[in-house]
Design an enzyme around this catalytic site. Structure first.
Site: not given
Ligand code: 5GP
Length: 137
Positions: A99, A101
């Site tokens: 993903h 951001h």
């Molecule tokens: P990472 O830390 O892996 O780069 O980012 C994961 C992101 O996924 C986090 O910013 C978190 O807020 C988002 N996230 C986790 N669970 C969900 C969800 O159920 N729905 C949405 N829309 N975002 C999520």
């Protein structure tokens, strides 16, 4: 293997605030909204992270991320955008599904902190550059 949360969103099992969808890519608002409009762009097919994603798919995801960043500047009043992707736990990745951001920026106190210190002292930069350059050949 258990589906990750983004596969479940893609499959419609968990709701999201969708902003874009095509055959390969889905974009939706991050639940945490680090800043207003914080968006995630993901491939519909599962890949663990950016480094594990085929270039053709990665290009499609980055294409959408770029457009969303442009729209955040134009429509949300953002004055900057951070576009980032975390690879592996050590880098802060919590969801094991590639993903990107897209984080609109408003001002210094807007909620997003990224600290990039200068740790160059003592490093052999020519040797590091040479090593990477040789591997790229
Ligand atoms: P990472 O830390 O892996 O780069 O980012 C994961 C992101 O996924 C986090 O910013 C978190 O807020 C988002 N996230 C986790 N669970 C969900 C969800 O159920 N729905 C949405 N829309 N975002 C999520």
């Amino acid at each position: 293997m258990e589906k990750d949360i983004f596969c479940r969103i893609i499959d419609g099992e968990i709701p999201c605030h969708k902003v874009y969808e095509d055959d390969d890519v889905l974009a939706f608002l991050d639940i945490s909204q680090v800043t207003k409009g914080h968006t995630l762009v993901v491939p519909k097919k599962h890949y663990d992270n950016f480094l594990a994603t085929p270039k053709s798919v990665m290009h499609k995801v980055m294409d959408v991320a770029q457009t969303i960043g442009q729209i955040e500047i134009k429509m949300l009043g953002a004055v900057g955008v951070n576009i980032l992707t975390n690879c592996y736990e050590a880098a802060g990745q919590t969801v094991k599904h590639f993903h990107v951001h897209v984080i609109p920026r408003y001002d210094v106190g807007d909620g997003f902190i990224l600290e990039m210190k200068n740790n160059a002292e003592g490093l052999n930069l020519p040797a590091i550059a040479e090593m990477v350059k040789n591997e790229l050949k």
